[in-house]
Every structure is written in C-alpha cells, then in structure tokens.
Scaffold this motif. Structure first.
Motif, PDB file in Angstrom:
ATOM      1  N   GLY A 194       0.815  -1.207   0.000  1.00  0.00           N
ATOM      2  CA  GLY A 194       0.000   0.000   0.000  1.00  0.00           C
ATOM      3  C   GLY A 194       0.852   1.261   0.000  1.00  0.00           C
ATOM      4  N   GLU A 195       1.943   1.245   0.766  1.00  0.00           N
ATOM      5  CA  GLU A 195       2.838   2.401   0.773  1.00  0.00           C
ATOM      6  C   GLU A 195       3.482   2.617  -0.590  1.00  0.00           C
ATOM      7  OE1 GLU A 195       3.654   4.755   3.140  1.00  0.00           O
ATOM      8  OE2 GLU A 195       1.935   3.921   4.215  1.00  0.00           O
ATOM      9  N   MET A 196       3.959   1.544  -1.203  1.00  0.00           N
ATOM     10  CA  MET A 196       4.614   1.684  -2.508  1.00  0.00           C
ATOM     11  C   MET A 196       3.699   2.325  -3.545  1.00  0.00           C
ATOM     12  SD  MET A 196       6.803  -1.866  -2.908  1.00  0.00           S
ATOM     13  CE  MET A 196       7.482  -1.419  -4.515  1.00  0.00           C
ATOM     14  N   LEU A 197       2.432   1.995  -3.490  1.00  0.00           N
ATOM     15  CA  LEU A 197       1.499   2.487  -4.498  1.00  0.00           C
ATOM     16  C   LEU A 197       1.268   3.992  -4.418  1.00  0.00           C
ATOM     17  CD1 LEU A 197      -1.212  -0.349  -4.398  1.00  0.00           C
ATOM     18  CD2 LEU A 197       0.820  -0.156  -5.841  1.00  0.00           C
ATOM     19  N   THR A 198       1.660   4.602  -3.316  1.00  0.00           N
ATOM     20  CA  THR A 198       1.446   6.046  -3.150  1.00  0.00           C
ATOM     21  C   THR A 198       2.748   6.845  -3.099  1.00  0.00           C
ATOM     22  OG1 THR A 198       1.413   5.865  -0.719  1.00  0.00           O
ATOM     23  CG2 THR A 198      -0.685   5.587  -1.878  1.00  0.00           C
ATOM     24  N   MET A 199       3.888   6.197  -3.341  1.00  0.00           N
ATOM     25  CA  MET A 199       5.188   6.863  -3.194  1.00  0.00           C
ATOM     26  C   MET A 199       5.555   7.647  -4.455  1.00  0.00           C
ATOM     27  SD  MET A 199       7.107   3.825  -1.030  1.00  0.00           S
ATOM     28  CE  MET A 199       8.772   4.454  -1.260  1.00  0.00           C
TER      29      MET A 199
END
Length: 421
Positions: A194-199
């Motif tokens: 989930g974090e990667m998708l918003t970085m």
C-alpha cells in the motif's frame, strides 16, 4: 531501517535511498553495471545450496498456505532453475547497454542539431508473487537500464528472494555501485505494498507481476504509473489449413509444459471445417496427458471431456485445465478472442499465409504467434535475457518488458550561439 513495525517510515527510507542511488546509476559506466551483474551471477551459483535450502522453507510455507500444484511449481527452485537464473544474469550483462543510445538525430535549418537518446526511468517498484527468480530478473533489468529498483516479493518466496537479493548486493558491492540500487522490502507485511502504491515522490513506475487479485489492486489503488497485465488468457486457434503434426505438438506443449506461467494456453478454438474433416485427436492427447478439457456442446462428443460452463471462457486456469470450443473460421476465432481475451498472447495454427495475416492484422494482443507454442511468450525466449513481465497496456511498454522498455528518452539540442528569430 530496523523498525519493521513502522511501515511508512521504513518505506520512506527505502524510497529516499533508491532515489539517491538512481541519480548515481544514471551516469554509471555501462561496464560497471555489467560487472555488477556478472559478479551477482557468480554469487548466485556459489550460494546455490543455501538458496535451495531457503527455498525448501518457502515450499513448506506454501504447502501450509494450500498453494495449488501449479503455484508450488512457480515457487520451486532446483539446481537447474538456479542455473537458469545465473544464465539470465549473464545474458543481461552481455546485452548492448540501452542508456545513452541514440534513437534518432537530425539537423534543423536554424542550425540546431538534435538527438533523442535513451535515459533511465529512475526508480522502479516491482511487486510480485511466488516466483523467486523474478528477484534476479527484475534486479538485473533495472540495473542494466540504469534504474534503481525496490522489490517487494511475495510472502511465499520470502527466504529464497532474500538470498538472491543478497547475491545481487554482492554484485553491486564488487562493482563499487550503491547497494541501495537494488532493495528488497524486508518484511512480509502487506502494508508495504500500500505504501509503494502512493510513493509518487520516489517511485517513477510500478510493475506488478502476479495474479488477478494483486494486479487489480495495484491498478485500482496506485497513484504511481503502472505497467501491468491482469491475466494471461492465451488462445490457440486451429485453422482449417493447420498441419496435423504441428498442431498436436504445439497444443500439448502450450498447455502442459508449465501450467502456472502466464504464457500457458487456456483456451483452444477449433475451426468447424477442420473438426468436420479431421476430428480433434489432439484433445484426446491432452486428456491422456492429464488435462481436464472443458468442452462446448460439439466437442463434448469426444470421450473424456467435461461440459464447459459459461465462465470457463475468458478464464485463466493456471492449472491442467483448458476450455475448448468450435468456431466458424478465422473470423469466429477473432470474435471469440476479442470478447474473452486479455490481449496477452494468442496463436494461430495454419499453413495459409492469408489467414495468418488476417489473424495478425485484426487482433491487437501484445503477442501474436503462428505455429508456435504460447509458452514462448517470454523475454528470455525473445532474446532479452530476462523480463520483468508481459505488459498488455498500450502506453510506453508492451509485450515482454526488458531493459530497453525500462528506459524513456530525452532530447539533446546543440547550437552555436543560435537564437530564434
């Protein structure tokens, strides 16, 4: 980077390090990046016993999770597959370097000289399931193309991927390149995805490689651009002018060689004229090989088939199952593929050049084949050394995503005190 409980902080640190490494890789000499890959290949082979032992732990984990036989096959490593990883790393190292390659150049009447040259994308995030070899393939291709990469492997391949990643780091260290050029997310926590998708500040593109659930989630939630395919719903069409010997051989290989890969055939289309004249002995061969053939009303006459349900068409089985139906000529096959296909890989078996050309012209799959197994839908088989995946979208990358597809371009414009009137 020790507190794995604080996922946002962990991923922010990984992203920052990747961005710094990408800036350095963009101008690192080609031979230095190739040296890192060759050293990594040496390290993988030297540590093959450790990797196989780590893989045994992953296989135990997969069995406990109830993975299907096809998914277990995707997860498994043995010495032959490790040799394949080593060969892939060496093949990528030996390829022509894409960074800085001049795509075109021209002069303008104004006195300007313009060049369009390949340049790295920056930081690539790769999210994948099960297959530990993707760790090596993705790391190698990103490094070759001058990109830093953040790898988030599947929970099933955690131990195998960690050891392969350690070998890639050994290669970077041997070539005096930043070890943060290839990073593996060091936790199974799904919050990291989930974090990667918003970085958006640190990752330039996300490449998901896995099942429909993973890829669908990435496409739905990502704020970062995505190269993806949802499914490999690969069709084989047996035309009226197919060669019987080639037909049986190709179909059997396309379905059974490895059922768990995205290039495995999932639907068999048989021309009505062929069936009326020749029957479909290749279906009996599939059944004899252990394939469950889910047939339409016509093909159910063949002993051993089972009735197809409506949702068997347009379905990726990734197992010893194939859907089959009769169609009216090449146009019937084209209509079926347009309705049910995923624009991944589709094949025609025919000796008729005009029919093959019609099939090629009127379908828009990323890969179209004639008289060849769909299992060839693979970057290594295309001469790319390896691939990160098969992209079915139409923007930027399409088909096998190799080193060249992981670059963009920039314009270099030179004048001599030139001004615009």
């Amino acid at each position: 980077m020790k507190d794995f409980a604080d996922i946002p902080a962990l991923m922010a640190e990984i992203g920052s390090a990747a961005k710094a490494a990408a800036a350095e890789l963009a101008f690192a000499p080609a031979d230095q990046r190739a040296q890192a890959l060759t050293a990594a290949a040496d390290a993988v082979w030297a540590r093959r016993d450790e990797i196989i032992a780590a893989n045994a732990r992953d296989l135990d984990y997969g069995r406990d999770k109830g993975l299907s036989p096809a998914m277990m096959d995707r997860l498994a490593l043995d010495e032959a597959r490790i040799q394949g990883i080593v060969d892939g790393l060496r093949a990528v190292a030996a390829q022509d370097d894409p960074v800085g390659a001049v795509l075109s150049e021209w002069d303008r009447p104004t006195g300007l000289h313009i060049r369009r040259v390949r340049t790295p994308l920056g930081v690539i995030g790769v999210i994948y399931e099960s297959r530990p070899n993707v760790t090596a393939d993705a790391g190698a291709l990103c490094l070759k193309s001058g990109n830093a990469v953040i790898l988030r492997g599947g929970s099933e391949s955690f131990h195998s991927s960690s050891l392969i990643h350690a070998c890639l780091r050994d290669g970077l260290r041997a070539a005096d390149l930043p070890e943060t050029a290839i990073q593996l997310v060091p936790t199974r926590d799904r919050a990291a995805v989930g974090e990667m998708l918003t970085m958006t500040d640190t990752i330039d593109v996300i490449i998901p490689r896995g099942g429909k659930g993973l890829v669908g989630r990435v496409q739905a939630e990502a704020r970062v651009p995505v190269f993806a395919h949802l499914e490999g719903i690969c069709h084989i069409y047996v035309d009226a002018d197919a060669d019987p010997g080639k037909t049986a051989r190709v179909i059997l290989n396309a379905k059974t060689r490895r059922t768990g890969i995205c290039g495995a055939a999932e639907c068999l289309l048989v021309d009505r004229a062929w069936y009326d004249r020749n029957g479909a002995t290749f279906i009996a061969e599939l059944i004899a090989a252990g394939v469950e053939v889910r047939a339409d009303d016509i093909l159910q006459a063949i002993p051993g088939t089972v009735p197809a349900k409506a949702d068997d068409f347009g379905r990726e089985f990734l197992d010893m199952i194939i859907a089959a139906r009769v169609v009216d000529g090449v146009d019937g096959a084209i209509a079926h593929i347009r309705r049910y296909g995923s624009q991944h890989t589709d094949c025609i078996l025919t000796e008729n050049d005009a029919t093959a050309e019609r099939f090629f012209q009127r379908l828009d799959s990323a890969i179209l084949m004639r008289n060849a197994s769909t299992q060839f839908a693979d970057g290594g088989e295309f001469g790319m050394g390896a691939e990160i995946g098969i992209a079915t979208g139409k923007m930027h990358a399409r088909g096998p995503v190799g080193a060249e597809q992981l670059t963009s371009f920039k314009y270099l414009v030179e004048g001599d005190g030139t001004i615009r009137a």
